[in-house]
Design a protein around this motif. Structure first.
Motif, short mmCIF file in Angstrom:
data_model
loop_
_atom_site.label_atom_id
_atom_site.label_comp_id
_atom_site.label_asym_id
_atom_site.label_seq_id
_atom_site.Cartn_x
_atom_site.Cartn_y
_atom_site.Cartn_z
N VAL B 108 -42.11 27.44 4.49
CA VAL B 108 -41.55 26.07 4.88
C VAL B 108 -40.31 26.01 4.81
N ILE B 109 -39.72 25.65 5.88
CA ILE B 109 -38.07 25.74 5.93
C ILE B 109 -37.83 24.15 6.38
N ALA B 110 -37.25 23.47 5.51
CA ALA B 110 -37.00 21.96 5.64
C ALA B 110 -38.24 21.40 6.37
N ASP B 111 -38.06 20.75 7.59
CA ASP B 111 -38.99 20.15 8.15
C ASP B 111 -39.86 20.97 9.11
N GLN B 112 -39.39 22.35 9.09
CA GLN B 112 -39.92 23.09 10.00
C GLN B 112 -41.06 24.25 9.08
N ALA B 113 -42.01 24.92 9.82
CA ALA B 113 -42.76 25.90 9.06
C ALA B 113 -43.09 26.90 9.97
N ALA B 114 -43.32 28.25 9.52
CA ALA B 114 -43.54 29.41 10.31
C ALA B 114 -44.75 30.21 9.39
N PHE B 115 -45.48 30.58 10.20
CA PHE B 115 -46.76 31.48 9.55
C PHE B 115 -46.22 32.86 9.66
N VAL B 116 -45.77 33.27 8.48
CA VAL B 116 -45.13 34.80 8.46
C VAL B 116 -45.20 35.49 7.07
N SER B 117 -44.70 36.66 7.06
CA SER B 117 -44.82 37.42 5.79
C SER B 117 -43.92 36.81 4.82
N LEU B 118 -44.04 37.27 3.68
CA LEU B 118 -43.25 36.91 2.41
C LEU B 118 -41.72 37.35 2.60
N VAL B 119 -41.46 38.51 3.15
CA VAL B 119 -40.16 38.99 3.36
C VAL B 119 -39.68 38.46 4.68
N ARG B 120 -40.23 37.95 5.52
CA ARG B 120 -39.72 37.30 6.78
C ARG B 120 -39.47 36.01 6.15
N CYS B 121 -40.20 35.27 5.31
CA CYS B 121 -39.62 33.89 4.85
C CYS B 121 -38.54 33.88 4.23
N LYS B 122 -38.14 35.09 3.20
CA LYS B 122 -37.00 35.14 2.48
C LYS B 122 -35.93 35.47 3.39
N ARG B 123 -36.17 36.05 4.56
CA ARG B 123 -35.02 36.22 5.38
C ARG B 123 -34.58 35.07 6.09
N PHE B 168 -29.73 13.53 5.06
CA PHE B 168 -31.17 13.01 5.23
C PHE B 168 -31.99 14.24 5.37
N THR B 169 -32.83 14.47 4.41
CA THR B 169 -33.58 15.88 4.49
C THR B 169 -34.79 15.66 3.64
N THR B 170 -35.60 16.69 3.31
CA THR B 170 -36.78 16.87 2.68
C THR B 170 -36.40 16.83 1.23
N ARG B 171 -37.57 16.36 0.51
CA ARG B 171 -37.20 16.48 -1.05
C ARG B 171 -37.07 17.92 -1.64
N GLY B 172 -37.75 19.04 -1.20
CA GLY B 172 -37.53 20.31 -1.39
C GLY B 172 -35.93 20.63 -1.14
N GLU B 173 -35.79 20.46 -0.12
CA GLU B 173 -34.37 21.02 0.37
C GLU B 173 -33.26 20.17 -0.31
N CYS B 174 -33.20 19.00 -0.53
CA CYS B 174 -32.32 18.09 -1.58
C CYS B 174 -32.23 18.86 -2.89
N GLY B 175 -33.37 19.47 -3.44
CA GLY B 175 -33.13 20.12 -4.74
C GLY B 175 -32.98 19.12 -5.87
N ALA B 176 -33.17 17.88 -5.71
CA ALA B 176 -33.06 16.87 -6.64
C ALA B 176 -34.28 16.83 -7.79
N GLU B 177 -34.18 16.38 -8.81
CA GLU B 177 -35.17 16.26 -9.74
C GLU B 177 -36.53 15.52 -8.88
N LEU B 178 -37.50 15.79 -9.41
CA LEU B 178 -38.73 15.29 -8.67
C LEU B 178 -38.77 13.89 -9.04
#
Lengths: 274, 588
Positions: B108-123, B168-178
């Protein structure tokens, strides 16, 4: 344009002031005639400019680089290299290709047999493109650097040059080039130059990689879904008589094209009776 | 027994053909052309690389496996070890699905998602400069995409240089407290930490940020959106700014204005499937309200003049299109409407693929879909039951009614070599050798490309097909009849011989006792129809509409006959066409 407008406004104001002074009405009328002519000329000039810039679009206006000096020279060459390499799947020279309508399409996956999925020829397109671009830029960077140094020397600067090294990498939305070139110009010292040009080549390489994975695994690819998922791109897919599939991946906005070919899971023509 | 024999021979032929193609004797690590790991003749192998007189499957240097890029996190199957290593990859002999590094999860990258390998996700996360969010519990792509769409969006507010800023972003990308700071009518306390306000726009008055509402527009996911003065996406554009702003709260596109097919320049809720997509005003075009973007109509007009929606696809073919009527050289195409332009995608040549189309019911009418898929004609001639023949789940065949004396798979080439065998549907010999048609006195020869001809073999017996019909390809495959005379044997499979029996009168004259139908052109046409259904055989038209009768020989009592021009005209229309011959009342 503004000067013309101000001039016209001034004339109009003068005539308004004199409107009630009958002794100079004729002069005013004469001035009003001039105003009309000025307005017409202004409209004509503005229209011509609009037509010229919006419709005719002079080529020199969009050509060249807005960046001057060394970075500009490198950026221009980068753009040239990207354009060239995109058409050849990232290869500077590649003899294993398929000719179609006067262009060479590099085989990225190939089998010469029937009923078999293809063998991958180029597993990592991104690396290939990076290497191809680096190779293309090798002499270009040196030439840009030498030209910039020569310019500075001609301008009377005391220039001390060092060894030039560089790295180029494609990333989402951009192509980044980092150049290590320790240079002293008078008392100023420069070490690193970063050049970035906007390009969708990374995205195109990744879409091409996805197509390649399908070709090697299933023998074909579904470009309909790609066209739907990536509305800024269109995949032209043409199957040729010998079983080769020619792909041309096009960015609709920037008009870049990434070309390659594959031959996978080919069926012979008709019955096999050999 | 005869039927079994026929099946055996056809399979043998196909199998033999495959064996020929898979037996090029040498495995070249690299060919002179530059191809890696190809089975070919020895002379094609590059002398700078390895080669061995065996199949590449048996060699170590051309073993195929999975190539893994540990930097980008990409996996590529079917890759030779040498190619992988030379490209800096890690090779694994297992399939892609079995390599642990290639296991897929949801990135999950912001409001997008990709079904990929772990290393690809990190990249990807590092490239986009956001925190890695990889979920292994999501095991398919659909759920992964749904996960991205279900994320909380809102205003991520923070303070910088004594200024209250916002993303204006997602909660996760904001990095704020829950813990979400609720915004009531109470004062908003300024804090240096980021605070996430779910469902709020950055321009919401309650947040007191420096971002002013609706400063411009952008294209986002195909729709037109307002952006605030800080560059943050707001709600979908509408000429009614207050409705779009929604008191500073996030609003669904449908809540702002109805789906736009491109006819409404005041609504940014573009609908791709209705035929509109966000576009930028260009040139001297501009909106009345001064916005930069609008929903551009992307409809197309097809060859028939019908309007097509964006993304809609349909089939186009040269002529015929099934029912055994595909003309020589014809092909199937898929056309698709893309942003107002019709793009053409040819299906595989030689009609190895055909185009099939369907439609989806939508509120605005039918939405056409089309695709190229494999033409399953290969086992048609093996079917002797109509039900099996017409089983569209298994094959693309056509059941043709009985043709007097028609025999499939009976040809002997002029050279007297391969491909001759008995036809189980006839009373021909069981021997499995050359065709032996007792109805006529003929030896089968194939003197010209794509043509089968019968000659007199001195056999006077009459044979009628035992079957009620024959099974032939619904979409006849194309043949490379201009090369190696390959069509000669294929077209020679179809022969028809029909005897006409006369009874002499006692004094003079004679009358036909049986086989009168064999003298008519209809019989010849029926036989020709079987031939053309087999492939590019018989009297047929090509895709340019030009008729040729080079592909058949029709002999009646030793005299060669041809179809009348009027009949040839019918063939040009794509109705029928096949090889036929009559000798003394027979044909092939």
């Amino acid at each position: 344009m503004w000067l013309v407008r101000l001039d016209v406004l001034l004339l109009l104001r003068r005539c308004d002031e004199r409107f009630y002074k009958y002794e100079i009405v004729d002069v005013c009328m004469e001035k009003k005639g001039q105003v009309t002519i000025f307005i017409l000329v202004a409209i004509l000039i503005v229209s011509s400019l609009l037509v010229f810039f919006l419709w005719a679009k002079p080529t020199y206006f969009s050509e060249g680089s807005s960046i001057s000096g060394f970075e500009g020279c490198v950026a221009d060459n980068l753009n040239e290299g990207i354009d060239m390499l995109e058409k050849n799947a990232g290869f500077v020279d590649n003899d294993f290709s398929y000719s179609y309508e006067g262009e060479e399409y590099a085989y990225l996956c190939y089998t010469n047999e029937y009923y078999e999925t293809c063998t991958v020829q180029v597993p990592f397109l991104k690396n290939t493109f990076d290497e191809g671009l680096e190779s293309f830029m090798r002499d270009k960077v040196d030439a840009c650097y030498d030209a910039s140094v020569s310019d500075l020397i001609e301008q009377g600067y005391d220039v001390v040059v060092g060894d030039v090294d560089y790295n180029v990498e494609i990333e989402p939305g951009i192509v980044r080039m980092e150049i290590e070139a320790p240079t002293s110009v008078g008392s100023n010292k420069f070490t690193r130059f970063n050049v970035e040009v906007a390009s969708p080549v990374y995205e195109m390489v990744m879409i091409a990689t996805s197509i390649l994975q399908f070709e090697s695994e299933y023998g074909d690819s579904d470009v309909s879904s790609i066209n739907l998922f990536y509305p800024d791109y269109f995949v032209n897919k043409i199957k040729r008589g010998d079983g080769t599939t020619v792909y041309s991946l096009e960015n609709k906005i920037m008009k870049n094209k990434f070309n390659f070919a594959s031959r996978s899971l080919v069926w012979p023509a008709g019955y096999v009776l050999e | 027994m005869k039927r079994l024999m026929f099946s055996f021979v056809v399979l043998l032929l196909v199998g033999f053909g495959m064996a020929v193609n898979s037996d090029p004797s040498f495995c070249c690590e690299k060919t002179n052309d530059g191809a890696w790991c190809v089975n070919d003749v020895e002379s094609a192998c590059s002398s700078d690389y390895l080669s061995a007189p065996t199949s590449c499957d048996s060699t170590a240097y051309c073993r195929l496996g999975t190539c893994y890029d540990s930097i980008e996190g990409l996996c590529m199957g079917n890759t030779p070890q040498r190619v992988c290593n030379d490209n800096g990859g890690t090779w694994d002999e297992r399939d892609v699905a079995e390599v642990p590094q290639c296991n897929l999860g949801c990135c999950v990258i912001a409001d997008q998602a990709a079904f990929v390998s772990l290393v690809r996700c990190k990249r990807m996360s590092s490239l986009f400069g956001i925190e890695n969010d990889y979920r292994t519990d999501i095991t398919n792509e659909i759920n992964c995409i749904a996960e991205a769409q279900s994320q909380d969006f809102g205003a991520c507010v923070y303070e910088e240089s004594a200024e209250r800023l916002c993303d204006f972003t997602t909660r996760g990308e904001c990095g704020a407290e829950l813990d979400v700071e609720t915004v009531n009518q109470t004062n908003v306390s300024l804090s240096s930490a980021k605070t996430f306000y779910e469902g709020f726009l950055c321009s919401a008055e309650e947040l007191a940020t420096s971002c002013a509402r609706q400063a411009g527009t952008i294209c986002y996911n195909g729709d037109v959106y307002f952006v605030d003065s800080c560059g943050n996406k707001e709600n979908v554009y509408s000429d009614n700014g207050d409705t779009s702003w929604n008191n500073g709260k996030v609003a669904e596109a449908g809540e702002v204005c109805a789906a736009n097919d491109g006819s409404d320049k005041n609504c940014g809720n573009c609908d791709y499937l209705l035929g509109s997509r966000c576009a930028e005003y260009s040139g001297i075009l501009s909106s009345a309200s001064g916005e930069d973007h609008y929903c551009q109509t992307t409809k197309c007009v097809d060859r028939d003049g019908d309007a097509r929606m964006n993304g809609e696809a349909w089939c186009v073919y040269d002529d015929g299109a099934g029912n055994g009527g595909d003309s020589v050289g014809s092909r199937y195409f898929r056309e698709v409407c893309v942003d107002g332009e019709v793009r053409v995608e040819p299906c595989a040549d030689f009609r190895n693929e055909v185009c099939l189309e369907g439609s989806i019911e939508t509120s605005d009418g039918e939405f056409g879909t089309a695709g190229c898929r494999v033409n399953r004609w290969q086992d048609c001639v093996l079917q002797d039951e109509e039900e099996d023949c017409l089983n569209i789940d298994r094959r693309d065949c056509l059941w043709v009614g009985k043709v007097m004396g028609m025999i499939l798979g009976s040809a002997t080439s002029e050279e007297g070599s391969s491909t001759s065998y008995s036809n189980p549907s006839s009373d021909a010999s069981d021997s499995g050798d050359a065709f032996n048609n007792p109805t006529a006195t003929a030896n089968v020869i194939a003197p010209i490309t794509g043509q089968a001809v019968l000659g007199d073999d001195g056999n006077d017996e009459t044979v009628l097909s035992e079957l009620p019909g024959v099974c032939v390809p619904n979409f006849p495959p194309g043949l490379e009849f201009w090369e190696d005379n390959s069509a000669r044997e294929i077209c020679g499979q179809a022969n028809a011989k029909c005897d006409v029996v006369y009874e002499k009168g006692l004094i003079s004259g004679s009358e036909i006792v049986s086989g009168a139908e064999c003298l008519g052109e209809d019989w010849a046409l029926s036989a020709n129809r079987v031939c053309t259904s087999l492939g590019d055989c018989g009297g047929a038209v090509n895709y340019n509409g030009e008729y040729s009768d080079d592909g058949y020989k029709w002999v009646v009592e030793g005299n060669e006959k041809f179809f009348a021009p009027s009949v040839a005209g019918v063939m040009t229309g794509g109705l029928t066409g096949r090889v036929v011959e009559i000798v003394g009342g027979w044909f092939e």
